[in-house]
Design a protein around this motif. Structure first.
Motif: not given
Length: 256
Positions: A1-7, A106-119
């Protein structure tokens, strides 16, 4: 969740840094002011044109303006605001494909689904804030000059138009995962909306089409009831959810 909020925070910061946030704010404020302004200025404009029209054999009687005229302007102008929104935000995915910045995240560990959700969240927040800001300004001016109660099912007509915007966002996200260029996003999104609009000419399927949600004038004039929009609402919500689900799957397999 922290990475999602950060992105997500990064995305909002990017919107502000590039000026998109400011532009959208100004755009929706201007449309909100313009709706009652056009209605308010109509009698004056007709008066200025009276002599020219009289020479053409047209007599102008006294023009009475109500809140209905302003709300008609709202439902005429909000499609232009949505088009501007789509044009401005069509590159929210594709610009990162070109720059390669997503690969670093993504190479830093961000899950792909979080990119779609965040945007998707950012697009939803921007559309929601802009749309209701525009609606609120129009409503406030109309309440000051006239009487909003003259418009029937006003709140419902506003909500279904907002939902139509969310449906368009779902299409934008879907075509952003299918295409690597914002032109593909624009063509895909615009194409689906156009097909839905053209299909509306077939009476038997009109009530099932998401584009029916943009017919706010029929609601405020009482020629249609909220119940008439149930099928279109269901189809819009289901197809939007399906588009988002497919977007997650496609982006997870997409080669960046």
């Amino acid at each position: 969740m922290r990475t999602l909020l950060a992105f997500t925070k990064k995305e909002i910061t990017e919107q502000a840094r590039t000026g998109k946030l400011l532009f959208l704010g100004i755009l929706f404020v201007l449309f909100g002011i313009m709706n009652p302004a056009v209605a308010k200025l109509t009698p004056w404009l007709m008066e200025q044109m009276a002599d020219s029209l009289a020479d053409m054999g047209m007599n102008i009687t006294e023009v009475t303006v109500t809140a209905m005229d302003s709300w008609v302007q709202f439902f005429k102008n909000i499609p232009m605001a949505l088009i501007a929104f789509v044009l401005l935000e069509s590159s929210i995915f594709t610009k990162e494909y070109r720059s390669g910045t997503l690969i670093l995240s993504l190479t830093k560990g961000l899950a792909r689904w979080k990119v779609v959700v965040s945007k998707t969240v950012v697009l939803t927040v921007l559309w929601t804030a802009g749309y209701w800001l525009c609606y609120g300004i129009t409503y406030a001016y109309n309440a000051y000059y006239w009487d909003n109660s003259i418009a029937q099912s006003l709140a419902f007509s506003a909500v279904v138009w907002w939902i139509f915007g969310l449906w368009v966002i779902a299409l934008m996200v879907l075509f952003s995962t299918l295409s690597t260029a914002n032109t593909g996003v624009l063509v895909g999104t615009g194409g689906v909306v156009l097909v839905s609009s053209l299909a509306g000419m077939i009476p038997k399927i009109t009530k099932y089409l998401p584009t029916m949600l943009t017919d706010g004038n029929s609601l405020i004039y009482g020629t249609k009831n909220p119940e008439d929009y149930t099928a279109a609402l269901v189809v819009a919500c289901v197809t939007a959810a399906a588009s988002f689900a497919v977007s997650l799957t496609l982006f997870n397999k997409k080669q960046l």
